[in-house]
Design an enzyme around this catalytic site. Sequence first.
Site, PDB file in Angstrom:
ATOM      1  CG  HIS A  33      35.582   4.674 -11.212  1.00 44.68           C
ATOM      2  ND1 HIS A  33      36.277   5.424 -12.128  1.00 44.68           N
ATOM      3  CD2 HIS A  33      36.501   4.058 -10.440  1.00 44.68           C
ATOM      4  CE1 HIS A  33      37.569   5.257 -11.932  1.00 44.68           C
ATOM      5  NE2 HIS A  33      37.734   4.441 -10.906  1.00 44.68           N
ATOM      6  CG  HIS A  89      37.483   3.130  -6.362  1.00 45.80           C
ATOM      7  ND1 HIS A  89      36.789   2.044  -6.847  1.00 45.80           N
ATOM      8  CD2 HIS A  89      38.451   3.397  -7.263  1.00 45.80           C
ATOM      9  CE1 HIS A  89      37.329   1.670  -7.996  1.00 45.80           C
ATOM     10  NE2 HIS A  89      38.338   2.474  -8.271  1.00 45.80           N
TER      11      HIS A  89
END
Length: 166
Positions: free
Chosen positions: A71, A86
């Site tokens: 992620h 992110h």
Amino acid sequence: MFKKLFGKAKEVDKNIKIYAPLTGEYVKIEDIPDPVFAQKMMGEGFGINPTEGEVVSPIEGKVDNVFPTKHAVGLKAENGLELLVHIGLDTVQLDGKGFEVLVESGDDIKIGDPLIRFDLEYINNNAKSIISPIIITNSDQTESIHIEDVQAVVKGETQVIDVTVS
């Protein structure tokens, strides 16, 4: 001969432009719906509310770290600037589902190189938010950070921040 051995190291440019790693809508860091990012606990930066599922490199440098849960990715510029991209918020809990990593730690990267593909709809339905923070994790080692006045951003094309590293 001594000049070759003991000559000056290559000058590294202290200025760096950070481009949008995602296409979508710019979000001020204070408006990211997570206090860790909004209160700049991890560093200065911005967010993007993405409209498509591909992350590209916002800088030239190296891949420093690919998170095992796919992620997020840490990047490092030649001048030492460290950047975290992110995807979404609380996406670590998805344990990699919906993400495809296209790079490995140590890879050389240029602006616009694909880093991660993700299922935008899946992330939107299963994460706290799809808003994706882009953070200068060593912003305490910068002389200046200028954030451009942008709204809609295009991955690899829209300059968002101009930084001078100390």
